[in-house]
Every structure is written in structure tokens, then in C-alpha cells.
Enzyme design. Structure first.
Site, PDB file in Angstrom:
ATOM      1  N   ARG A  77       2.784 -29.918  -5.514  1.00 30.90           N
ATOM      2  CA  ARG A  77       2.847 -29.959  -6.314  1.00 30.90           C
ATOM      3  C   ARG A  77       1.514 -31.109  -6.564  1.00 30.90           C
ATOM      4  NH1 ARG A  77       8.457 -32.312  -7.148  1.00 30.90           N
ATOM      5  NH2 ARG A  77       8.619 -31.636  -4.480  1.00 30.90           N
ATOM      6  N   GLN A 107       2.207  -6.160  -2.854  1.00 28.76           N
ATOM      7  CA  GLN A 107       2.327  -6.566  -1.510  1.00 28.76           C
ATOM      8  C   GLN A 107       3.882  -5.444  -1.785  1.00 28.76           C
ATOM      9  OE1 GLN A 107       1.115  -9.548  -2.829  1.00 28.76           O
ATOM     10  NE2 GLN A 107      -0.326  -9.014  -2.733  1.00 28.76           N
ATOM     11  N   LYS A 152       1.712   2.396  -4.784  1.00 29.77           N
ATOM     12  CA  LYS A 152       2.226   1.344  -6.566  1.00 29.77           C
ATOM     13  C   LYS A 152       1.390   1.613  -7.905  1.00 29.77           C
ATOM     14  CE  LYS A 152       2.617  -2.267  -3.758  1.00 29.77           C
ATOM     15  NZ  LYS A 152       2.479  -1.677  -3.187  1.00 29.77           N
ATOM     16  N   THR A 164       2.829 -12.217   3.754  1.00 37.42           N
ATOM     17  CA  THR A 164       2.427 -13.048   2.007  1.00 37.42           C
ATOM     18  C   THR A 164       2.842 -14.286   0.775  1.00 37.42           C
ATOM     19  OG1 THR A 164       0.353 -12.332   0.454  1.00 37.42           O
ATOM     20  CG2 THR A 164       3.528 -11.898   0.084  1.00 37.42           C
ATOM     21  N   LYS A 187       2.652  10.397  -0.494  1.00 36.86           N
ATOM     22  CA  LYS A 187       2.053  10.661   0.133  1.00 36.86           C
ATOM     23  C   LYS A 187       2.761  11.659   1.877  1.00 36.86           C
ATOM     24  CE  LYS A 187      -1.738   8.157   1.390  1.00 36.86           C
ATOM     25  NZ  LYS A 187      -2.741   6.880   1.958  1.00 36.86           N
ATOM     26  N   GLY A 214      -5.173  -4.497  -3.778  1.00 35.63           N
ATOM     27  CA  GLY A 214      -5.315  -3.253  -4.162  1.00 35.63           C
ATOM     28  C   GLY A 214      -4.720  -2.377  -4.466  1.00 35.63           C
ATOM     29  N   HIS A 215      -4.590  -1.894  -5.462  1.00 38.63           N
ATOM     30  CA  HIS A 215      -3.881  -0.792  -6.329  1.00 38.63           C
ATOM     31  C   HIS A 215      -4.765   0.150  -6.961  1.00 38.63           C
ATOM     32  CE1 HIS A 215      -0.092  -3.507  -7.069  1.00 38.63           C
ATOM     33  NE2 HIS A 215      -0.755  -3.744  -5.566  1.00 38.63           N
ATOM     34  N   ASP A 229       0.527  -1.692   0.347  1.00 29.87           N
ATOM     35  CA  ASP A 229       0.390   0.538   0.324  1.00 29.87           C
ATOM     36  C   ASP A 229       0.674   0.922  -0.009  1.00 29.87           C
ATOM     37  OD1 ASP A 229      -2.202  -1.931   0.118  1.00 29.87           O
ATOM     38  OD2 ASP A 229      -2.523  -1.962   2.678  1.00 29.87           O
TER      39      ASP A 229
HETATM   40  P1  GDP Z   1      -0.823   0.046  -3.484  1.00 28.92           P
HETATM   41  O1  GDP Z   1      -1.489  -1.512  -2.996  1.00 28.92           O
HETATM   42  O2  GDP Z   1       0.992   0.802  -3.421  1.00 28.92           O
HETATM   43  O3  GDP Z   1      -0.966   0.322  -5.132  1.00 28.92           O
HETATM   44  O4  GDP Z   1      -1.467   1.494  -2.508  1.00 28.92           O
HETATM   45  P2  GDP Z   1      -2.637   1.488  -1.841  1.00 28.92           P
HETATM   46  O5  GDP Z   1      -3.412   1.414  -3.606  1.00 28.92           O
HETATM   47  O6  GDP Z   1      -3.684   0.130  -1.757  1.00 28.92           O
HETATM   48  O7  GDP Z   1      -2.874   2.230  -1.110  1.00 28.92           O
HETATM   49  C1  GDP Z   1      -2.266   3.750  -1.396  1.00 28.92           C
HETATM   50  C2  GDP Z   1      -3.171   4.820  -1.062  1.00 28.92           C
HETATM   51  O8  GDP Z   1      -2.856   6.173  -1.481  1.00 28.92           O
HETATM   52  C3  GDP Z   1      -4.594   4.767  -1.869  1.00 28.92           C
HETATM   53  O9  GDP Z   1      -5.775   5.558  -1.466  1.00 28.92           O
HETATM   54  C4  GDP Z   1      -4.247   6.084  -2.862  1.00 28.92           C
HETATM   55  O10 GDP Z   1      -5.116   6.407  -3.780  1.00 28.92           O
HETATM   56  C5  GDP Z   1      -3.627   7.677  -2.176  1.00 28.92           C
HETATM   57  N1  GDP Z   1      -1.789   7.152  -2.805  1.00 28.92           N
HETATM   58  C6  GDP Z   1      -1.403   7.421  -2.811  1.00 28.92           C
HETATM   59  N2  GDP Z   1      -0.715   8.798  -3.471  1.00 28.92           N
HETATM   60  C7  GDP Z   1      -1.118   9.703  -2.843  1.00 28.92           C
HETATM   61  C8  GDP Z   1       0.300  10.711  -2.555  1.00 28.92           C
HETATM   62  O11 GDP Z   1       1.237  11.328  -2.719  1.00 28.92           O
HETATM   63  N3  GDP Z   1      -1.004  11.604  -1.253  1.00 28.92           N
HETATM   64  C9  GDP Z   1      -1.840  10.923  -0.304  1.00 28.92           C
HETATM   65  N4  GDP Z   1      -2.582  12.016   0.378  1.00 28.92           N
HETATM   66  N5  GDP Z   1      -2.579  10.396  -0.455  1.00 28.92           N
HETATM   67  C10 GDP Z   1      -2.040   9.171  -2.196  1.00 28.92           C
HETATM   68  P1  IMO Z   2      -0.732  -4.183  -2.254  1.00 23.71           P
HETATM   69  O1  IMO Z   2      -0.307  -4.596  -4.308  1.00 23.71           O
HETATM   70  C1  IMO Z   2      -1.050  -4.216   1.772  1.00 23.71           C
HETATM   71  C2  IMO Z   2      -0.756  -8.567   3.735  1.00 23.71           C
HETATM   72  C3  IMO Z   2      -2.334  -8.724   4.708  1.00 23.71           C
HETATM   73  C4  IMO Z   2      -1.763  -9.941   5.630  1.00 23.71           C
HETATM   74  C5  IMO Z   2      -0.875 -10.297   4.882  1.00 23.71           C
HETATM   75  C6  IMO Z   2      -1.149 -12.218   4.458  1.00 23.71           C
HETATM   76  O2  IMO Z   2      -2.725  -3.217  -2.427  1.00 23.71           O
HETATM   77  O3  IMO Z   2       0.042  -3.555  -1.420  1.00 23.71           O
HETATM   78  P2  IMO Z   2      -2.309 -12.569   2.244  1.00 23.71           P
HETATM   79  O4  IMO Z   2      -4.014 -12.567   1.946  1.00 23.71           O
HETATM   80  O5  IMO Z   2      -1.424 -12.607   1.446  1.00 23.71           O
HETATM   81  O6  IMO Z   2      -1.904 -13.933   2.552  1.00 23.71           O
HETATM   82  O7  IMO Z   2      -2.533 -11.831   3.779  1.00 23.71           O
HETATM   83  O8  IMO Z   2      -0.078  -9.593   3.795  1.00 23.71           O
HETATM   84  N1  IMO Z   2      -1.401  -8.205   2.166  1.00 23.71           N
HETATM   85  C7  IMO Z   2      -1.245  -6.998   2.003  1.00 23.71           C
HETATM   86  N2  IMO Z   2      -1.507  -5.613   2.773  1.00 23.71           N
HETATM   87  N3  IMO Z   2      -1.533  -4.895   0.838  1.00 23.71           N
HETATM   88  C8  IMO Z   2      -1.107  -5.984  -0.103  1.00 23.71           C
HETATM   89  O9  IMO Z   2      -0.780  -5.223  -0.923  1.00 23.71           O
HETATM   90  C9  IMO Z   2      -1.166  -7.014   0.667  1.00 23.71           C
HETATM   91  N4  IMO Z   2      -1.940  -8.518   0.356  1.00 23.71           N
HETATM   92  C10 IMO Z   2      -1.687  -8.819   0.959  1.00 23.71           C
HETATM   93  O10 IMO Z   2      -3.341  -8.087   4.876  1.00 23.71           O
HETATM   94  O11 IMO Z   2      -0.965  -9.132   7.080  1.00 23.71           O
HETATM   95 MG    MG Z   3      -2.803  -1.675  -2.200  1.00 24.81          MG
END
Ligand code: GDP
Ligand code: IMO
Ligand code: MG
Length: 431
Positions: A139, A193, A16, A208, A334, A40-41, A13
Site C-alpha cells: 500500500r 503464467q 493456455k 511471479t 504439444k 504471452g498467449h 507457456d
Molecule cells: P501460453 O502462454 O500458455 O498461452 O502459451 P504460449 O502461447 O506462450 O506458448 C505456447 C506455444 O505453443 C505457442 O507458440 C503456440 O502456438 C504453440 N502451441 C500450442 N499448442 C500446440 C500444440 O499442440 N502443438 C504445437 N506444435 N504447438 C502448440
Molecule cells: P504465460 O502467461 C512463462 C517467468 C519469467 C521469470 C519469472 C518472473 O505466457 O504462461 P515476472 O516478470 O513475472 O516477475 O518474471 O516468471 N514468467 C513466465 N514464464 N510464461 C509466462 O506467462 C511467464 N510470466 C512470467 O520468465 O522467470
Molecule cells: Mg506464454
């Protein structure tokens, strides 16, 4: 022609999705190489928020090909949902979305197994990720690859449906990517991740089940390491973690971890806790400060909506991430969230139980839970930086904070993100 890996440097999170969407117009293919719909991107397009769990974050750029590599585990129902949503928006996917025929398939049985342990010791997303990778590595008989779906007459109606969903997109994606490379096309690899959730390099067992690090792009996409020129590490200006596991710089420590774990009550508590984020961020109580940062940064999981645990930036972690990923560039995201906080801290080293100092990230989670972070303090800045578009638009204190990161890890910052939208970005150095 440049091939680049985008990788998370913390616990996921980091932003990316935003960074990949931003870079996508300069690339011909965007490739997911690990994980599944545990990711979740988030990206913004024309002011609207979109969250992708499986489809690469380049999909809105019509000149790109988007690929799910062999290292990804695919829940065909989630894949179907995402392509339907995209088609509804008018996106044309024909000839520009491909799924590896070597990727493994998440079945309802894998999901069921994972849900059973989702609330347990490790706190998974419950999406079937662990059981699917376990079956792959062991496997075992319940391991199914995309190619297996086409191999026989499927009696199981669920698998027959999976076959119909995936067939139009399935191909040898390693061949496709190597061919594109031979044709001098540029490839962008999108990690899911983060480094500290990587099964080998993360805070095992609180990780993970895939290789989230940059090396995972080679095995997970079927390309050789000699193809890669740049590795861009995405780092939040502070730290968050969703789910269980050690987190040295967490605000409020164990109290906060337990509170976030019990997320059935958390949403209610935070609603009741009607103090605005800005006021909580002036609290001396670390637990309340952490809630303030969560509120201000909107730190609630994109996949499960769970509250993310919050803490200061940890440079011991970041130095480790620079090494294991071979980072050439950093994207700091952020930074805007840290505005109007009087004093900022970053962890430089760890103090161990025996009072010795460690610059290194320990292997064992028990050692990690026992150590004390040692902080440097930086003055904060006043005001909103989300409208900054050039490095020099940033207040001196923000630049000092960024330069301290660069000095510590010896990797240059190329991108500074000051808001969730693509335009809320400072390009400091061309990628
Ligand atoms: P990812 O999993 O690495 O793609 O990140 P996520 O999308 O799960 O979480 C990042 C969150 O931060 C999302 O809600 C983005 O919209 C938000 N975000 C990304 N860059 C920035 C930033 O520079 N500032 C703020 N305030 N929010 C951001
Ligand atoms: P992105 O790509 C944040 C965390 C889960 C849990 C652990 C194992 O959005 O950055 P799993 O279901 O993979 O066996 O869970 O990893 N986790 C993440 N945390 N961002 C993610 O993906 C994650 N994918 C898995 O919350 O603690
Ligand atoms: Mg995410």
C-alpha cells in the site's frame, strides 16, 4: 451455463491461449485474473499468428465480452498498443472490452525498477510486474489503481495519457461478471503464467508476483468460488521453463540452465548448430537432446524470445497442480512435438538426497535442486500426428502415454492438442 477456469499446470507457456480461444465460442465472457504483460498467449486466426500479452484470448470471437479483472496489473501503453492493433484488424471493441477500475497500473518507474533486477537472481521479464504488485501489497505511495487515474487532475503527462487510454474501458468488472452470471451467461477465466510460477504455490522465490492458480480467479476477478463448475488444467506433454529456478527433469541439467540464461549467445549458437532437430533428438547427449526438443517445439518465449529450458513431463508436479487447482479436466498440448522420439520418459517420483522416495513436491528450492527424478519409460511413435482429429487416430503408443498420465493423476483428459492451430485439436470429452 458453465463457468470454467483455464489454468497453467507447469511453468507457463503450456498453450493456455490456444485452449481459451478454442473454448471461447461457448462462453459469454473471457476474463484475465492475474499477471500482466509478462504473459504471452499465442493464438492462430485464419492461419495468422497473434500474441496477446494483456487482452484476453477470446477477443476474436465477436460474441464474447473480454475483461481484465482487478487482479491484473496493467501497463496502459501495452494495452493501448494491443487495442490499436486489434482496431487496425477491424475488431470492434466497443461494449465488449472492460478493465477493472480496481486493477493496479504499471508505471514507467515500476518497469525501470524491474529492468534493474531483470538480469539478476530471479530473472524477471522486466515488465514491471513485481514492483507493481509489491507497491499494491505494501500500500505504498507509488501504488496506483485505475480508479485513481480518474480521481484528480493529473499533472503528470504520463498518467494523464494513461487516464485517456483506459477511461473508455474502465468499470466495476466484478459487478459486471456477477450480473452476467445472474443473467445465466457463461464465464471463462484465463489464467496467466502457471502453477509453479504462483507466488504461494510455485518454486518460490523463482516465481511471479501473483496467484496464477485457479483460486486466483476468485480474488482476481471478484467472483465467489461457488460460481465455478470446471477447472481445466493445461499441460504440455513435456516440460519447459523460461527464466531461472529449479527444474528437476531438465535435459542437460545445470549446463542447459546456464546456456539458456546466457541467451545473448544462445540464438547464435543454435543457428550455428545446424543439425536438424530430428537428429539432435536421437543424441545420447541430454544437452543436445534438449536443444533438439526446443527447436522442434519452437520453444522460444512469446514475450521475451528467450530460449525455454526443456525437460521430460513431471507427474509429481502435475499431481500437485491437480490438487492446488482442484482440476476437473486436463488439456494436454504439444503432443505432436514428441513424435519420432524412440523412447519417452515421465518422472513419477523423486529420489531425495537420503535415498528416500518422495511423491510430494518439496517447498524449498534447495531441496528441489538436490533431488533426482525417477522415470518410467514409454515407447515413442513414428510419424506426424498433427492431422489426428479423433482420439483413435492417435497411434497406440501416444494413447498409452496419455492414459499413463490420466492413471497417475486421476483427472480425465478432455482435450489433446496436436498443433498450434485451433483445428489441430482432439476433443476427447466435452468441456
Ligand atoms: P501460453 O502462454 O500458455 O498461452 O502459451 P504460449 O502461447 O506462450 O506458448 C505456447 C506455444 O505453443 C505457442 O507458440 C503456440 O502456438 C504453440 N502451441 C500450442 N499448442 C500446440 C500444440 O499442440 N502443438 C504445437 N506444435 N504447438 C502448440
Ligand atoms: P504465460 O502467461 C512463462 C517467468 C519469467 C521469470 C519469472 C518472473 O505466457 O504462461 P515476472 O516478470 O513475472 O516477475 O518474471 O516468471 N514468467 C513466465 N514464464 N510464461 C509466462 O506467462 C511467464 N510470466 C512470467 O520468465 O522467470
Ligand atoms: Mg506464454
Amino acid at each position: 451455463m458453465t463457468n470454467t477456469i483455464v489454468v497453467g499446470c507447469q511453468f507457463g507457456d503450456e498453450g493456455k491461449g490456444k485452449v481459451v480461444d478454442l473454448l471461447a465460442p461457448s462462453y459469454d465472457a473471457i476474463v484475465r485474473y492475474n499477471g500482466g504483460n509478462n504473459a504471452g498467449h499465442t493464438i492462430y486466426r485464419n492461419g495468422e499468428k497473434h500474441i496477446f500479452h494483456l487482452i484476453p484470448s477470446g477477443v476474436f470471437h465477436s460474441n464474447t465480452v473480454n475483461v481484465l479483472g482487478n487482479g491484473v496489473v496493467i501497463d496502459p501503453l501495452v494495452f493501448e498498443e494491443e487495442i490499436r492493433a486489434l482496431q487496425k484488424m477491424g475488431a470492434s471493441l466497443e461494449g465488449r472490452l472492460f478493465v477493472s477500475d480496481r486493477a493496479h497500473v504499471i508505471t514507467p518507474q515500476h518497469v525501470e525498477k524491474d529492468i534493474k533486477r531483470a538480469k539478476g537472481r530471479l530473472g524477471t521479464t522486466g515488465r514491471g510486474i513485481g514492483p507493481t504488485y509489491a507497491a499494491k501489497i505494501a500500500r505504498s505511495e507509488d501504488a496506483i489503481r485505475v480508479a485513481d487515474l480518474f480521481d484528480s487532475i493529473l499533472k503528470d503527462p504520463v498518467l494523464a495519457h494513461f487516464c485517456d487510454v483506459v477511461r473508455p474501458f474502465a468499470t466495476d468488472t466484478s459487478h459486471l461478471l456477477n450480473q452476467m452470471h445472474a443473467d445465466e451467461k457463461s464465464l471463462l477465466f484465463e489464467g496467466a503464467q502457471g502453477t509453479f510460477l504462483d507466488v504461494d504455490h510455485g518454486t518460490y522465490p523463482y516465481v511471479t508476483s501473483s496467484n496464477a492458480v485457479a483460486g486466483g480467479a476468485c480474488t482476481g476477478a471478484g467472483i465467489g468460488p461457488t460460481l465455478i463448475q470446471r477447472v481445466l488444467g493445461v499441460v504440455k506433454a513435456y516440460t519447459t521453463r523460461v527464466g531461472k529456478g529449479p527444474f528437476a527433469t531438465e535435459f542437460g541439467g545445470e549446463q542447459a540452465a546456464a546456456y539458456c540464461d546466457d541467451y545473448s549467445h544462445t540464438a547464435g549458437y543454435e543457428q550455428e548448430h545446424f543439425e536438424p532437430a530430428e537428429r539432435l533428438l536421437r543424441s545420447q547427449d541430454q544437452f543436445l537432446f534438449g536443444i533438439g526438443l526446443r527447436k522442434k517445439g519452437d520453444e522460444y518465449g512469446a514475450t521475451t524470445k528467450r530460449p525455454r529450458r526443456t525437460g521430460w513431463l513431471d507427474l509429481v508436479m502435475l499431481r500437485y497442480a491437480c490438487a492446488v487447482n482442484g482440476l476437473t479436466d486436463l488439456a494436454i498440448t504439444k503432443l505432436d512435438v514428441l513424435g519420432n522420439i524412440p523412447k519417452l520418459q515421465v518422472c513419477n517420483v523423486y529420489e531425495l538426497k537420503n535415498c528416500s522416495i518422495s511423491l510430494r513436491f518439496p517447498a524449498h528450492h534447495a531441496a528441489l535442486s538436490a533431488l533426482q527424478p525417477v522415470y518410467s519409460t514409454f515407447p515413442g511413435w513414428e510419424g506426424d500426428i498433427s492431422t489426428a482429429r479423433h482420439y483413435n487416430d492417435l497411434p497406440l503408443e501416444a494413447r498409452t502415454y496419455l492414459e499413463a498420465i490420466e492413471d497417475s493423476v486421476k483427472v480425465p483428459i478432455s482435450i489433446v492438442s496436436v498443433g498450434p492451430r485451433p483445428e489441430q485439436t482432439i476433443i476427447k470429452r466435452k468441456i
